[in-house]
Design an enzyme around this catalytic site. Structure first.
Site, short mmCIF file in Angstrom:
data_model
loop_
_atom_site.label_atom_id
_atom_site.label_comp_id
_atom_site.label_asym_id
_atom_site.label_seq_id
_atom_site.Cartn_x
_atom_site.Cartn_y
_atom_site.Cartn_z
N TRP A 41 0.80 -1.22 0.00
CA TRP A 41 0.00 0.00 0.00
C TRP A 41 0.83 1.28 0.00
CZ3 TRP A 41 -5.27 -0.25 -0.44
CH2 TRP A 41 -5.87 -1.49 -0.19
N GLY B 61 3.19 3.97 -1.39
CA GLY B 61 3.68 4.46 -2.67
C GLY B 61 2.51 4.74 -3.59
N GLY C 136 -0.35 4.06 -5.91
CA GLY C 136 -1.21 2.90 -6.13
C GLY C 136 -1.02 1.85 -5.06
N HIS D 131 -4.29 5.59 5.05
CA HIS D 131 -4.08 6.87 4.37
C HIS D 131 -4.65 6.84 2.95
CE1 HIS D 131 -1.49 10.06 2.47
NE2 HIS D 131 -1.92 10.70 3.55
N ASP D 132 -4.47 5.73 2.26
CA ASP D 132 -4.99 5.59 0.90
C ASP D 132 -6.51 5.70 0.84
OD1 ASP D 132 -2.44 5.25 -0.06
OD2 ASP D 132 -2.73 3.19 -0.74
#
Length: 103
Positions: free
Chosen positions: A7, A9, A11, A33-34
């Protein structure tokens, strides 16, 4: 994505939400966070237009992400979290936004 993560970086490489990499604590920070509220580059949301090159995140999410990275320990995983924190918050620095309900 960063080695040892799925997860962290640009994408993700996860097959589903529960799929985490070798550095699972760090990866959990990045996954959360994504999934935060954000405004993509060039997009408008809440009456705000993100004119930057990168996604703008909700400020609460940024604070939570920074603390989560600080809480990751271990000789390798802790160093990886430190590196991500320094790169993301030190170099990236895209700013963030707050959403407030009218009073």
């Amino acid at each position: 994505t960063m080695w040892g993560t799925k997860w962290c970086g640009s994408g993700n490489k996860a097959i589903n939400y529960t799929d985490l990499g070798y550095f699972s604590n760090l990866d959990s920070c990045c996954r959360t966070h994504d999934h935060c509220d954000n405004i993509a580059a060039g997009e408008t949301k809440y009456g705000l237009t993100n004119e930057g090159k990168y996604t703008m995140m909700n400020c609460k999410c940024e604070a939570t992400f920074q603390q989560c990275l600080r809480d990751v320990h271990g000789p390798l995983e802790g160093k990886a979290a430190f590196t991500i924190r320094k790169l993301y918050f030190g170099l990236y620095g895209n700013g963030c936004f707050n959403v407030q309900c009218p009073s």
